[in-house]
Every structure is written in structure tokens, then in C-alpha cells.
Design an enzyme around this catalytic site. Structure first.
Site, PDB file in Angstrom:
ATOM      1  N   SER A  63       0.822  -1.212   0.000  1.00 29.73           N
ATOM      2  CA  SER A  63       0.000   0.000   0.000  1.00 29.73           C
ATOM      3  C   SER A  63       0.855   1.260   0.000  1.00 29.73           C
ATOM      4  O   SER A  63       2.003   1.263   0.462  1.00 29.73           O
ATOM      5  CB  SER A  63      -0.911   0.019   1.237  1.00 29.73           C
ATOM      6  OG  SER A  63      -1.744  -1.107   1.248  1.00 29.73           O
TER       7      SER A  63
HETATM    8  N1  SAH Z   1      -0.080  -5.108   4.037  1.00 35.23           N
HETATM    9  C1  SAH Z   1       0.440  -5.619   2.792  1.00 35.23           C
HETATM   10  C2  SAH Z   1      -0.579  -5.432   1.700  1.00 35.23           C
HETATM   11  C3  SAH Z   1      -0.575  -6.593   0.792  1.00 35.23           C
HETATM   12  S1  SAH Z   1      -1.882  -6.594  -0.400  1.00 35.23           S
HETATM   13  C4  SAH Z   1       1.776  -4.994   2.478  1.00 35.23           C
HETATM   14  O1  SAH Z   1       2.161  -4.054   3.158  1.00 35.23           O
HETATM   15  O2  SAH Z   1       2.463  -5.473   1.577  1.00 35.23           O
HETATM   16  C5  SAH Z   1      -3.077  -7.601   0.410  1.00 35.23           C
HETATM   17  C6  SAH Z   1      -2.683  -9.006   0.718  1.00 35.23           C
HETATM   18  O3  SAH Z   1      -3.831  -9.677   1.232  1.00 35.23           O
HETATM   19  C7  SAH Z   1      -2.207  -9.829  -0.476  1.00 35.23           C
HETATM   20  O4  SAH Z   1      -0.918 -10.306  -0.219  1.00 35.23           O
HETATM   21  C8  SAH Z   1      -3.237 -10.968  -0.569  1.00 35.23           C
HETATM   22  O5  SAH Z   1      -2.674 -12.191  -0.977  1.00 35.23           O
HETATM   23  C9  SAH Z   1      -3.742 -11.037   0.860  1.00 35.23           C
HETATM   24  N2  SAH Z   1      -5.037 -11.678   1.051  1.00 35.23           N
HETATM   25  C10 SAH Z   1      -6.140 -11.591   0.273  1.00 35.23           C
HETATM   26  N3  SAH Z   1      -7.131 -12.332   0.800  1.00 35.23           N
HETATM   27  C11 SAH Z   1      -6.651 -12.919   1.928  1.00 35.23           C
HETATM   28  C12 SAH Z   1      -7.194 -13.801   2.921  1.00 35.23           C
HETATM   29  N4  SAH Z   1      -8.453 -14.251   2.854  1.00 35.23           N
HETATM   30  N5  SAH Z   1      -6.400 -14.170   3.943  1.00 35.23           N
HETATM   31  C13 SAH Z   1      -5.118 -13.744   4.035  1.00 35.23           C
HETATM   32  N6  SAH Z   1      -4.559 -12.913   3.134  1.00 35.23           N
HETATM   33  C14 SAH Z   1      -5.306 -12.507   2.097  1.00 35.23           C
END
Ligand code: SAH
Length: 216
Positions: A63
Site C-alpha cells: 500500500s
Molecule cells: N499489508 C500488505 C498489503 C498486501 S496486499 C503490504 O504491506 O504489503 C493484500 C494481501 O492480502 C495480499 O498479499 C493478498 O494475498 C492477501 N489476502 C487476500 N485475501 C486474503 C485472505 N483471505 N487471507 C489472508 N490474506 C489474504
């Protein structure tokens, strides 16, 4: 933490965060300290402190710094708090949380991303993070209740297991809405009552799981 880009981080705090209303000094300090560039691949490092999200592989993103700071600030974390994060991704938001509270529990559904995130936690010697590869929409009942919960992927509604695993009092933040546009929503639990506040319109990748969007 001496690891390069110190001045760039201070500039980020002054130019991207303070003018937009990030005022919690502990959050500003964490944003000025955690080396965001280490969480993206080498070719993207010069852009790591830009005012935008970046790809982290597997179609996912890290993000925008301001959104990380805003979500963190909305949780009003205290040193002794235990926090649940859904969507570890590259682990940058996790690292910010880990510098601010006692213990972070983080869940990521894509194993290869979690493996990379864990390497970053080791590299930065963050020992107060427990992680697992799983569908985080069901939370992590074993360690509940959590003083705060952060969901870093967008879903159609706040997953009920997460509401149940939130402590009272407790704060949760999550992007809620359509798959291509969500409202950054803060849910507060207090004396058994739930209240909601919307902060900002955002666009996150999809929360995929039993209490999120269906996997294609
Ligand atoms: N906070 C992260 C943002 C990653 S984007 C950062 O700083 O990099 C969001 C993430 O949520 C992705 O990696 C995706 O794979 C994960 N995600 C989506 N659905 C999910 C679920 N049901 N359980 C766990 N992770 C999930």
C-alpha cells in the site's frame, strides 16, 4: 535502524504524512524508521518511498505509505496491544505494527509472499510477529481476542469471525465495498456495542476467502 534512505523517510513523513493529518507521533516515528525499500524487489527500491502503491508479485501490492500510516493511526495502538493483521503481503505494514505493539499475528493466503515476508522479519530482527499461511477471513481464533485488527485487502463486508475475535474495547480497520472501490472503514467495539466510521475512499486488492470474495 541504520539501513539507508533515512533522509528520504523523514521527507516522506514531512511531505506525505503530516500535511494529510497523520499526527500520532509513534506512527510517524515508525514510518520514519522502518526501511520500506527492503520490502520491495531491488529494481523498485528507488521508488519505494513514492506516494503510491507498488507491485510485490502474485498480482498483489504494497500500500501507499499514507494509507499504511492512516490505517495504523486509526487503531490507536498501545505498547501492550496484541494485533491481528489479515493480508501480510510483503510484510511492510506488519513491521510497522510490530514496532508499535507487543505482538502481531499475521495471516497471508499466498505462501510465496509469506515466505518473503518472513525473510524480511528475520532480517530486521522483528521477533514479535507470528505468521501463518491461511484464509484470514476466518481470523485466528486460537489467539483471540485481539485489541486491534487490520485487514489490508478489500472485502464486500467485515468478516463476522473478525468481529467476534475483536476485544471489547477494540478497534478494527478494513476497506469495505466493491471489488474495484472501497471505503476505509473503522469498526469500534465498546461495551458490547459496534459503531462504524468511514475515513476515505480507497482501492485495495481483493480479500479472497470464505468470508470475502470467492476465488476464481
Ligand atoms: N499489508 C500488505 C498489503 C498486501 S496486499 C503490504 O504491506 O504489503 C493484500 C494481501 O492480502 C495480499 O498479499 C493478498 O494475498 C492477501 N489476502 C487476500 N485475501 C486474503 C485472505 N483471505 N487471507 C489472508 N490474506 C489474504
Amino acid at each position: 535502524m541504520k539501513n539507508g534512505y533515512e533522509k528520504t523517510r523523514l521527507r516522506l513523513v514531512e511531505e506525505q504524512l503530516v500535511p494529510r493529518g497523520i499526527h500520532d507521533s509513534t506512527v510517524l516515528h515508525a514510518m520514519a524508521t522502518v526501511p520500506r525499500h527492503l520490502f520491495v524487489e531491488e529494481a523498485l527500491r528507488p521508488q519505494a518511498y513514492g506516494d503510491f502503491p507498488l507491485p510485490i508479485g502474485e498480482g498483489q501490492t504494497i500500500s501507499q505509505p499514507y494509507i499504511v500510516a492512516l490505517m495504523t493511526q486509526s487503531l490507536a495502538l498501545k505498547k501492550d496491544d496484541r494485533v491481528l493483521e489479515i493480508g501480510t503481503g510483503c510484510g511492510y505494514q506488519t513491521a510497522i505494527l510490530a514496532t508499535l505493539c507487543r505482538q502481531v499475528y499475521t495471516v497471508e493466503r499466498i505462501k510465496s509472499l509469506l515466505a518473503k515476508a518472513r525473510r524480511n522479519f528475520d532480517l530486521l530482527q522483528l521477533f514479535n510477529i507470528l505468521s501463518k499461511a491461511d484464509d484470514g477471513t476466518s481470523g485466528w481464533a486460537k489467539h483471540a481476542p485481539f485489541d486491534a485488527i487490520i485487514v489490508t485487502a478489500g472485502g464486500p463486508k467485515i468478516p463476522q469471525p473478525l468481529v467476534e475475535q475483536l476485544a471489547d474495547p477494540g478497534l478494527m480497520v478494513m476497506p469495505v465495498g466493491e471489488s474495484d472501490a472501497q471505503a476505509l472503514t473503522v469498526l469500534q467495539k465498546n461495551n458490547g456495542k459496534l459503531s462504524r466510521q468511514i475515513m476515505e475512499n480507497v482501492r485495495f486488492v481483493k480479500l479472497v476467502g470464505a468470508h470475502g470474495w470467492q476465488a476464481k
